[in-house]
Write a protein that holds these residues in place. Sequence first.
Motif, PDB file in Angstrom:
ATOM      1  N   LEU A  95      31.309  45.292  48.140  1.00 60.66           N
ATOM      2  CA  LEU A  95      31.135  44.051  47.392  1.00 60.66           C
ATOM      3  C   LEU A  95      31.370  44.363  45.919  1.00 60.66           C
ATOM      4  O   LEU A  95      30.607  45.107  45.305  1.00 60.66           O
ATOM      5  N   ARG A  96      32.458  43.809  45.365  1.00 59.39           N
ATOM      6  CA  ARG A  96      32.814  44.085  43.980  1.00 59.39           C
ATOM      7  C   ARG A  96      32.446  42.892  43.100  1.00 59.39           C
ATOM      8  O   ARG A  96      32.643  41.739  43.482  1.00 59.39           O
ATOM      9  N   ARG A  97      31.949  43.165  41.917  1.00 60.02           N
ATOM     10  CA  ARG A  97      31.511  42.143  40.978  1.00 60.02           C
ATOM     11  C   ARG A  97      32.285  42.308  39.670  1.00 60.02           C
ATOM     12  O   ARG A  97      32.400  43.409  39.150  1.00 60.02           O
ATOM     13  N   PHE A  98      32.834  41.185  39.168  1.00 60.85           N
ATOM     14  CA  PHE A  98      33.625  41.238  37.948  1.00 60.85           C
ATOM     15  C   PHE A  98      33.273  40.074  37.031  1.00 60.85           C
ATOM     16  O   PHE A  98      33.014  38.962  37.486  1.00 60.85           O
ATOM     17  N   LYS A  99      33.269  40.361  35.742  1.00 57.68           N
ATOM     18  CA  LYS A  99      33.134  39.321  34.724  1.00 57.68           C
ATOM     19  C   LYS A  99      34.522  39.006  34.170  1.00 57.68           C
ATOM     20  O   LYS A  99      35.219  39.895  33.691  1.00 57.68           O
ATOM     21  N   ILE A 100      34.911  37.739  34.260  1.00 60.92           N
ATOM     22  CA  ILE A 100      36.219  37.319  33.768  1.00 60.92           C
ATOM     23  C   ILE A 100      36.027  36.791  32.355  1.00 60.92           C
ATOM     24  O   ILE A 100      35.691  35.629  32.143  1.00 60.92           O
ATOM     25  N   GLU A 101      36.224  37.653  31.372  1.00 57.77           N
ATOM     26  CA  GLU A 101      35.931  37.300  29.990  1.00 57.77           C
ATOM     27  C   GLU A 101      36.843  36.192  29.468  1.00 57.77           C
ATOM     28  O   GLU A 101      36.453  35.414  28.593  1.00 57.77           O
ATOM     29  N   GLU A 102      38.079  36.118  29.977  1.00 59.77           N
ATOM     30  CA  GLU A 102      39.018  35.121  29.481  1.00 59.77           C
ATOM     31  C   GLU A 102      38.657  33.706  29.907  1.00 59.77           C
ATOM     32  O   GLU A 102      39.162  32.740  29.352  1.00 59.77           O
ATOM     33  N   VAL A 103      37.809  33.580  30.908  1.00 62.81           N
ATOM     34  CA  VAL A 103      37.498  32.270  31.476  1.00 62.81           C
ATOM     35  C   VAL A 103      36.099  31.855  31.036  1.00 62.81           C
ATOM     36  O   VAL A 103      35.095  32.289  31.599  1.00 62.81           O
ATOM     37  N   LYS A 104      36.051  31.024  30.010  1.00 63.91           N
ATOM     38  CA  LYS A 104      34.786  30.504  29.517  1.00 63.91           C
ATOM     39  C   LYS A 104      34.954  29.018  29.251  1.00 63.91           C
ATOM     40  O   LYS A 104      35.928  28.597  28.630  1.00 63.91           O
ATOM     41  N   GLY A 105      33.997  28.217  29.702  1.00 61.49           N
ATOM     42  CA  GLY A 105      34.105  26.779  29.502  1.00 61.49           C
ATOM     43  C   GLY A 105      32.907  26.065  30.069  1.00 61.49           C
ATOM     44  O   GLY A 105      31.980  26.667  30.614  1.00 61.49           O
ATOM     45  N   HIS A 106      32.917  24.724  29.931  1.00 60.02           N
ATOM     46  CA  HIS A 106      31.817  23.927  30.451  1.00 60.02           C
ATOM     47  C   HIS A 106      31.876  23.839  31.981  1.00 60.02           C
ATOM     48  O   HIS A 106      30.855  23.752  32.655  1.00 60.02           O
ATOM     49  N   TYR A 107      33.102  23.831  32.513  1.00 57.75           N
ATOM     50  CA  TYR A 107      33.265  23.671  33.966  1.00 57.75           C
ATOM     51  C   TYR A 107      34.466  24.499  34.406  1.00 57.75           C
ATOM     52  O   TYR A 107      35.526  24.464  33.776  1.00 57.75           O
ATOM     53  N   VAL A 108      34.303  25.248  35.494  1.00 58.74           N
ATOM     54  CA  VAL A 108      35.365  26.134  35.981  1.00 58.74           C
ATOM     55  C   VAL A 108      35.546  25.936  37.481  1.00 58.74           C
ATOM     56  O   VAL A 108      34.573  25.932  38.239  1.00 58.74           O
ATOM     57  N   GLU A 109      36.782  25.766  37.903  1.00 52.24           N
ATOM     58  CA  GLU A 109      37.111  25.761  39.328  1.00 52.24           C
ATOM     59  C   GLU A 109      38.013  26.953  39.617  1.00 52.24           C
ATOM     60  O   GLU A 109      38.847  27.334  38.789  1.00 52.24           O
ATOM     61  N   THR A 110      37.860  27.519  40.810  1.00 46.81           N
ATOM     62  CA  THR A 110      38.621  28.702  41.187  1.00 46.81           C
ATOM     63  C   THR A 110      39.439  28.430  42.439  1.00 46.81           C
ATOM     64  O   THR A 110      38.931  27.880  43.415  1.00 46.81           O
ATOM     65  N   PHE A 111      40.711  28.838  42.413  1.00 47.19           N
ATOM     66  CA  PHE A 111      41.605  28.649  43.543  1.00 47.19           C
ATOM     67  C   PHE A 111      42.182  30.002  43.947  1.00 47.19           C
ATOM     68  O   PHE A 111      42.658  30.762  43.095  1.00 47.19           O
ATOM     69  N   VAL A 112      42.165  30.290  45.246  1.00 42.41           N
ATOM     70  CA  VAL A 112      42.605  31.610  45.717  1.00 42.41           C
ATOM     71  C   VAL A 112      44.011  31.596  46.301  1.00 42.41           C
ATOM     72  O   VAL A 112      44.549  32.652  46.626  1.00 42.41           O
ATOM     73  N   ASP A 113      44.625  30.453  46.430  1.00 43.83           N
ATOM     74  CA  ASP A 113      45.894  30.368  47.156  1.00 43.83           C
ATOM     75  C   ASP A 113      47.055  29.981  46.255  1.00 43.83           C
ATOM     76  O   ASP A 113      47.974  29.279  46.654  1.00 43.83           O
ATOM     77  N   HIS A 114      47.061  30.450  45.014  1.00 46.18           N
ATOM     78  CA  HIS A 114      48.145  30.118  44.092  1.00 46.18           C
ATOM     79  C   HIS A 114      49.238  31.183  44.157  1.00 46.18           C
ATOM     80  O   HIS A 114      48.951  32.380  44.276  1.00 46.18           O
ATOM     81  N   VAL A 115      50.507  30.744  44.075  1.00 48.33           N
ATOM     82  CA  VAL A 115      51.640  31.660  44.101  1.00 48.33           C
ATOM     83  C   VAL A 115      52.646  31.232  43.029  1.00 48.33           C
ATOM     84  O   VAL A 115      52.592  30.124  42.504  1.00 48.33           O
ATOM     85  N   ASP A 116      53.559  32.153  42.702  1.00 44.19           N
ATOM     86  CA  ASP A 116      54.662  31.809  41.789  1.00 44.19           C
ATOM     87  C   ASP A 116      55.720  31.031  42.561  1.00 44.19           C
ATOM     88  O   ASP A 116      56.009  31.311  43.725  1.00 44.19           O
ATOM     89  N   SER A 117      56.326  30.062  41.881  1.00 42.14           N
ATOM     90  CA  SER A 117      57.330  29.216  42.513  1.00 42.14           C
ATOM     91  C   SER A 117      58.416  28.860  41.501  1.00 42.14           C
ATOM     92  O   SER A 117      58.146  28.753  40.304  1.00 42.14           O
ATOM     93  N   THR A 118      59.643  28.687  41.991  1.00 45.41           N
ATOM     94  CA  THR A 118      60.755  28.297  41.102  1.00 45.41           C
ATOM     95  C   THR A 118      60.947  26.798  41.044  1.00 45.41           C
ATOM     96  O   THR A 118      61.860  26.326  40.384  1.00 45.41           O
ATOM     97  N   TRP A 119      60.085  26.039  41.696  1.00 52.93           N
ATOM     98  CA  TRP A 119      60.174  24.592  41.615  1.00 52.93           C
ATOM     99  C   TRP A 119      60.005  24.144  40.161  1.00 52.93           C
ATOM    100  O   TRP A 119      59.168  24.677  39.434  1.00 52.93           O
ATOM    101  N   LEU A 120      60.805  23.165  39.751  1.00 52.03           N
ATOM    102  CA  LEU A 120      60.739  22.530  38.428  1.00 52.03           C
ATOM    103  C   LEU A 120      61.240  23.423  37.294  1.00 52.03           C
ATOM    104  O   LEU A 120      61.126  23.069  36.124  1.00 52.03           O
ATOM    105  N   ILE A 121      61.776  24.601  37.595  1.00 47.45           N
ATOM    106  CA  ILE A 121      62.323  25.446  36.528  1.00 47.45           C
ATOM    107  C   ILE A 121      63.633  24.839  36.015  1.00 47.45           C
ATOM    108  O   ILE A 121      64.461  24.457  36.798  1.00 47.45           O
TER     109      ILE A 121
END
Length: 389
Positions: free
Chosen positions: A363-389
């Motif tokens: 079980l690994r624990r990490f602090k994501i320093e770049e992500v700070k805000g009032h509300y945060v949502e996390t998505f695990v299924d994002h990929v790079d795509s050439t659509w709209l380039i």
Amino acid sequence: MENSSFDTVFSLDLQKHIMSFFTLKSLAKCICVSKQWASLIRGEDFAKVYLTRSVDRPRLMFMVSRDRTQPPEPEMSWFHDVCENPSMETLFHSVYLKEKEEPLLSSGQQQLRISYVQPITCSALRPVQGLVCLHLDNQIVICNPGAKTFRKLPEVDGGNSEVCINCFLGYDKATDVFKVLCISLYDMSETPITTYQVCTIRSTAGEESWRPITCEYGHKPCDDGLFIDGVLYYKAERYSDKARVIMSFNVMSEEFSVIELSEQVSRGGHSWDLVNYNEEIALPAPVGYNTSGLQMWVRDQMGEWLLRSIPIPPWKQTVEDKPFYFVGNINRTNELVFTDSPSLGNQNLPYIVLLYDTNSGDLRRFKIEEVKGHYVETFVDHVDSTWLI
């Protein structure tokens, strides 16, 4: 070799293979080199090659709502014209997810900021095939966060205090098109008035328009939905009996159906989020300090709801005395992803991500320093795509 070039030395298939290793930023520059390269990069064949490789380099995406920290980005000029002196912003921050990397998620960072003025809000749907659907009041925009490119859809009627607009993004693999399902709800009377529309987005820009469709099941959407294998799922409240159900929408046939919740699921799952677990819809419970593991209802291929319990032995030694939320699993690494509470309250606090390896028991624990805000949502299924380039 005289008069040799990348185009003449390498076959077209080899060119596609080489370019599939390029970042989106590099591909955007390559488009300006020649018409031939632009045609190759924007072609359907290369899009499939690039997406296939991107799936092997999964990304974790964070959507952060916070006070504006910097001037608006020039890519958002289409929105700045109607949004003067923005005070808020939504940050999209995505990074490659590498195995056993310390610190976590340090490579391939991409960021996109969208500024706006309250009471206008910027909401985003879960990424689908590398694209995100942004909902800004009654303006719907399809966005490629990595390439920082957008395509505006026609405005939706309504978008005021009396009309509630819900949007859902899906992809039709058979015809290689994206579709946005838009449900507008006027709920100021005893009998709510609901309209259903669909907009089809193709790889080449065209005259997108909203088409009315019908739904025989009167319902009110209750979340931002989940896309799995050609079907959109979202929690809803049925008008007829006020029961909580899960609606499904087949993106290809554009047909609705209702998934009933069992009595056991209904008793405890109303506030649980809809999550993709091994390509099946799941309703997980928050994991607290005293639970020491994950419990969730999973709907199997036969349509039955099964209660799954996954013990996590090192849980108490790793987390603080607060709940964490299961947001999905990463099939390639056999890891379960848990995140901090979406509502951080203090936007100066770092965001916490937990990864549990079901094979090794780590079980690994990490602090994501770049992500700070009032509300945060996390998505695990994002990929790079050439659509709209």
